[in-house]
Design a protein around this motif. Structure first.
Motif, PDB file in Angstrom:
ATOM      1  N   GLU A  63       0.818  -1.215   0.000  1.00 28.34           N
ATOM      2  CA  GLU A  63       0.000   0.000   0.000  1.00 28.34           C
ATOM      3  C   GLU A  63       0.856   1.271   0.000  1.00 28.34           C
ATOM      4  O   GLU A  63       0.320   2.363  -0.177  1.00 28.34           O
ATOM      5  CB  GLU A  63      -0.912   0.017   1.234  1.00 28.34           C
ATOM      6  CG  GLU A  63      -1.942  -1.108   1.265  1.00 28.34           C
ATOM      7  CD  GLU A  63      -2.662  -1.199   2.598  1.00 28.34           C
ATOM      8  OE1 GLU A  63      -2.506  -0.296   3.443  1.00 28.34           O
ATOM      9  OE2 GLU A  63      -3.372  -2.196   2.789  1.00 28.34           O
ATOM     10  N   TYR A  64       2.156   1.105   0.211  1.00 24.99           N
ATOM     11  CA  TYR A  64       3.043   2.272   0.316  1.00 24.99           C
ATOM     12  C   TYR A  64       3.964   2.337  -0.895  1.00 24.99           C
ATOM     13  O   TYR A  64       4.608   1.344  -1.242  1.00 24.99           O
ATOM     14  CB  TYR A  64       3.898   2.172   1.595  1.00 24.99           C
ATOM     15  CG  TYR A  64       3.067   2.183   2.864  1.00 24.99           C
ATOM     16  CD1 TYR A  64       2.776   3.381   3.499  1.00 24.99           C
ATOM     17  CD2 TYR A  64       2.581   1.001   3.406  1.00 24.99           C
ATOM     18  CE1 TYR A  64       2.011   3.398   4.660  1.00 24.99           C
ATOM     19  CE2 TYR A  64       1.811   1.007   4.563  1.00 24.99           C
ATOM     20  CZ  TYR A  64       1.536   2.206   5.188  1.00 24.99           C
ATOM     21  OH  TYR A  64       0.790   2.217   6.323  1.00 24.99           O
ATOM     22  N   SER A  68       7.831   7.291  -0.016  1.00 23.87           N
ATOM     23  CA  SER A  68       6.599   7.917   0.464  1.00 23.87           C
ATOM     24  C   SER A  68       6.691   8.182   1.963  1.00 23.87           C
ATOM     25  O   SER A  68       7.418   7.509   2.695  1.00 23.87           O
ATOM     26  CB  SER A  68       5.395   7.019   0.171  1.00 23.87           C
ATOM     27  OG  SER A  68       5.485   5.818   0.912  1.00 23.87           O
ATOM     28  N   THR A  70       3.878   8.637   4.978  1.00 22.86           N
ATOM     29  CA  THR A  70       2.455   8.507   5.293  1.00 22.86           C
ATOM     30  C   THR A  70       2.237   8.880   6.752  1.00 22.86           C
ATOM     31  O   THR A  70       2.787   8.242   7.656  1.00 22.86           O
ATOM     32  CB  THR A  70       1.972   7.062   5.040  1.00 22.86           C
ATOM     33  OG1 THR A  70       2.288   6.713   3.693  1.00 22.86           O
ATOM     34  CG2 THR A  70       0.478   6.945   5.276  1.00 22.86           C
ATOM     35  N   ASP A  72      -0.055   9.140  10.000  1.00 22.65           N
ATOM     36  CA  ASP A  72      -1.214   8.538  10.651  1.00 22.65           C
ATOM     37  C   ASP A  72      -1.589   9.439  11.828  1.00 22.65           C
ATOM     38  O   ASP A  72      -0.991   9.331  12.902  1.00 22.65           O
ATOM     39  CB  ASP A  72      -0.867   7.125  11.116  1.00 22.65           C
ATOM     40  CG  ASP A  72      -2.005   6.467  11.886  1.00 22.65           C
ATOM     41  OD1 ASP A  72      -3.002   7.134  12.185  1.00 22.65           O
ATOM     42  OD2 ASP A  72      -1.869   5.272  12.211  1.00 22.65           O
ATOM     43  N   TYR A  78       4.574   8.447  11.621  1.00 20.70           N
ATOM     44  CA  TYR A  78       4.822   8.467  10.186  1.00 20.70           C
ATOM     45  C   TYR A  78       5.308   7.083   9.796  1.00 20.70           C
ATOM     46  O   TYR A  78       6.156   6.497  10.479  1.00 20.70           O
ATOM     47  CB  TYR A  78       5.915   9.469   9.817  1.00 20.70           C
ATOM     48  CG  TYR A  78       5.580  10.906  10.108  1.00 20.70           C
ATOM     49  CD1 TYR A  78       4.739  11.625   9.262  1.00 20.70           C
ATOM     50  CD2 TYR A  78       6.127  11.549  11.211  1.00 20.70           C
ATOM     51  CE1 TYR A  78       4.437  12.957   9.520  1.00 20.70           C
ATOM     52  CE2 TYR A  78       5.829  12.879  11.478  1.00 20.70           C
ATOM     53  CZ  TYR A  78       4.984  13.571  10.628  1.00 20.70           C
ATOM     54  OH  TYR A  78       4.689  14.885  10.895  1.00 20.70           O
ATOM     55  N   TRP A 102       3.888  16.710   8.181  1.00 22.54           N
ATOM     56  CA  TRP A 102       4.748  16.494   7.005  1.00 22.54           C
ATOM     57  C   TRP A 102       4.481  17.604   6.002  1.00 22.54           C
ATOM     58  O   TRP A 102       3.323  17.897   5.681  1.00 22.54           O
ATOM     59  CB  TRP A 102       4.475  15.125   6.401  1.00 22.54           C
ATOM     60  CG  TRP A 102       5.098  14.904   5.066  1.00 22.54           C
ATOM     61  CD1 TRP A 102       4.448  14.644   3.899  1.00 22.54           C
ATOM     62  CD2 TRP A 102       6.500  14.896   4.756  1.00 22.54           C
ATOM     63  NE1 TRP A 102       5.354  14.493   2.888  1.00 22.54           N
ATOM     64  CE2 TRP A 102       6.624  14.641   3.382  1.00 22.54           C
ATOM     65  CE3 TRP A 102       7.660  15.093   5.496  1.00 22.54           C
ATOM     66  CZ2 TRP A 102       7.846  14.569   2.732  1.00 22.54           C
ATOM     67  CZ3 TRP A 102       8.886  15.027   4.860  1.00 22.54           C
ATOM     68  CH2 TRP A 102       8.977  14.766   3.493  1.00 22.54           C
TER      69      TRP A 102
END
Ligand code: FES
Length: 162
Positions: A63-64, A68, A70, A72, A78, A102
């Motif tokens: 999914e990543y 990247s 991400t 949360d 992160y 971010w």
């Protein structure tokens, strides 16, 4: 007025008054018993604070995207993926605990409270934060999910490779 007291016509009124006071007494005892029962139940019930688990299921690695970041917000972490693998960094600023953000346009993590700035690997760029953002323990579960332990920090550069 002793005659009035012995008058049988006054008897129903006397009984009615007596019945009224008996009912008031019984009602008061019932209310007191109910109230003490409620407070007793609250007193005996444990005052437990239910907090979310420190273990976060961050989902499947696929999914990543590579390179990247991400965020949360629910868990203040992160999840990063770069060419070396996956890692998780706490989003809680090491200055006074604000949740950082971010900034993709600046390619950095910034704290909104007092201006600390961090690289995406958590190292500090500038600001009052005394330490870098810590790396968090991350592993792959038996089901193949990325797992993060928000309560356990690890040395930086311990990547999870899939
Ligand atoms: S809490 Fe982040 S810089 Fe102060």
């Amino acid at each position: 007025m002793p005659e009035e007291k012995n008058n049988p016509q006054n008897q129903p009124a006397e009984m009615s008054r007596r019945r009224f006071f008996v009912r008031m007494g019984v009602g008061s005892i019932a209310v007191a018993t109910l109230g003490s029962g409620v407070f007793g139940y609250q007193f005996m019930s444990p005052n437990v604070l239910f907090e979310p688990s420190l273990i976060v299921n961050a989902g499947k690695p696929e999914e990543y995207e590579v390179n990247s970041v991400t965020f949360d917000p629910k868990n203040s972490i992160y999840v990063m993926r770069d060419a070396a693998g996956f890692y998780a960094v706490s989003a809680v600023c090491t200055h006074l605990g604000c949740v950082t953000a971010w900034k993709p346009e600046l390619d950095m993590i910034a704290c909104p409270c007092h201006g600390s700035k961090f690289h995406k690997d958590g190292t500090k760029i500038e600001g009052p934060a005394p330490k870098p953002l810590p790396w968090l323990r991350m592993w792959i579960s038996e089901e193949g999910n990325l797992m993060v332990d928000r309560g356990t920090t690890v040395q930086a550069r311990q990547f999870v490779r899939v």
